[in-house]
Design a protein around this motif. Sequence first.
Motif, PDB file in Angstrom:
ATOM      1  N   SER A  88       0.825  -1.210   0.000  1.00 35.20           N
ATOM      2  CA  SER A  88       0.000   0.000   0.000  1.00 35.20           C
ATOM      3  C   SER A  88       0.858   1.259   0.000  1.00 35.20           C
ATOM      4  N   ILE A  89       1.900   1.262   0.799  1.00 39.25           N
ATOM      5  CA  ILE A  89       2.789   2.426   0.867  1.00 39.25           C
ATOM      6  C   ILE A  89       3.492   2.635  -0.470  1.00 39.25           C
ATOM      7  N   MET A  90       3.969   1.557  -1.090  1.00 42.85           N
ATOM      8  CA  MET A  90       4.652   1.685  -2.372  1.00 42.85           C
ATOM      9  C   MET A  90       3.709   2.195  -3.451  1.00 42.85           C
ATOM     10  N   VAL A  91       2.464   1.731  -3.455  1.00 40.77           N
ATOM     11  CA  VAL A  91       1.499   2.199  -4.454  1.00 40.77           C
ATOM     12  C   VAL A  91       1.216   3.682  -4.251  1.00 40.77           C
ATOM     13  N   LEU A  92       1.018   4.110  -3.011  1.00 37.06           N
ATOM     14  CA  LEU A  92       0.762   5.529  -2.753  1.00 37.06           C
ATOM     15  C   LEU A  92       1.950   6.396  -3.154  1.00 37.06           C
ATOM     16  N   LEU A  93       3.159   5.960  -2.833  1.00 34.57           N
ATOM     17  CA  LEU A  93       4.344   6.720  -3.230  1.00 34.57           C
ATOM     18  C   LEU A  93       4.482   6.772  -4.745  1.00 34.57           C
ATOM     19  N   LEU A  94       4.201   5.674  -5.410  1.00 31.83           N
ATOM     20  CA  LEU A  94       4.291   5.616  -6.860  1.00 31.83           C
ATOM     21  C   LEU A  94       3.286   6.547  -7.517  1.00 31.83           C
ATOM     22  N   VAL A  95       2.041   6.507  -7.066  1.00 37.80           N
ATOM     23  CA  VAL A  95       1.005   7.361  -7.654  1.00 37.80           C
ATOM     24  C   VAL A  95       1.327   8.830  -7.419  1.00 37.80           C
ATOM     25  N   ASP A  96       1.728   9.172  -6.210  1.00 32.17           N
ATOM     26  CA  ASP A  96       2.060  10.563  -5.905  1.00 32.17           C
ATOM     27  C   ASP A  96       3.251  11.043  -6.724  1.00 32.17           C
ATOM     28  N   SER A  97       4.275  10.232  -6.812  1.00 31.21           N
ATOM     29  CA  SER A  97       5.466  10.620  -7.559  1.00 31.21           C
ATOM     30  C   SER A  97       5.187  10.733  -9.058  1.00 31.21           C
ATOM     31  N   ALA A  98       4.502   9.753  -9.610  1.00 30.92           N
ATOM     32  CA  ALA A  98       4.214   9.787 -11.047  1.00 30.92           C
ATOM     33  C   ALA A  98       3.297  10.945 -11.403  1.00 30.92           C
ATOM     34  N   ALA A  99       2.289  11.207 -10.579  1.00 30.50           N
ATOM     35  CA  ALA A  99       1.384  12.320 -10.853  1.00 30.50           C
ATOM     36  C   ALA A  99       2.106  13.657 -10.740  1.00 30.50           C
ATOM     37  N   GLY A 100       2.974  13.785  -9.752  1.00 28.12           N
ATOM     38  CA  GLY A 100       3.730  15.027  -9.600  1.00 28.12           C
ATOM     39  C   GLY A 100       4.673  15.270 -10.752  1.00 28.12           C
ATOM     40  N   GLN A 101       5.352  14.217 -11.204  1.00 27.96           N
ATOM     41  CA  GLN A 101       6.269  14.367 -12.329  1.00 27.96           C
ATOM     42  C   GLN A 101       5.521  14.626 -13.628  1.00 27.96           C
ATOM     43  N   ALA A 102       4.365  13.999 -13.792  1.00 31.33           N
ATOM     44  CA  ALA A 102       3.584  14.208 -15.016  1.00 31.33           C
ATOM     45  C   ALA A 102       3.095  15.641 -15.115  1.00 31.33           C
ATOM     46  N   ARG A 103       2.799  16.266 -13.993  1.00 30.54           N
ATOM     47  CA  ARG A 103       2.355  17.662 -14.000  1.00 30.54           C
ATOM     48  C   ARG A 103       3.493  18.639 -14.214  1.00 30.54           C
ATOM     49  N   SER A 104       4.728  18.182 -14.045  1.00 29.99           N
ATOM     50  CA  SER A 104       5.867  19.101 -14.124  1.00 29.99           C
ATOM     51  C   SER A 104       6.312  19.385 -15.555  1.00 29.99           C
TER      52      SER A 104
END
Length: 106
Positions: A48-64
């Motif tokens: 669960s922690i890895m999925v949350l970190l992955l989603v947050d990181s990927a979404a943040g990078q995609a917006r950048s």
Amino acid sequence: MTDTTYVLTAIALMALVTILLRALPFIAGHWLRRHPIVHKLGDSLPLSIMVLLLVDSAAGQARSHDGLPWQELAAVALVVLLQWRTRQTLLSIAAGTALYVGLRAL
């Protein structure tokens, strides 16, 4: 209460909570090892922690950056594929990171 007293009280309470949380495994270790909720959390929480970190990181990078998030999706797909096939977490993370960095460099 003065500002100094308030700050010192907050620091003391935070220190107490930190010490208690770090001492908890030693104080209640025998009980924690046998409790079924702890075993259930141990099985599901890392994923669960890895999925949350992955989603947050990927979404943040995609917006950048402008454009579609295909680099992020390709790296995530590689991580999922490698983890599913090999069950080697370090390999999956390293390969996904390398692919993402390589695609962003192009």
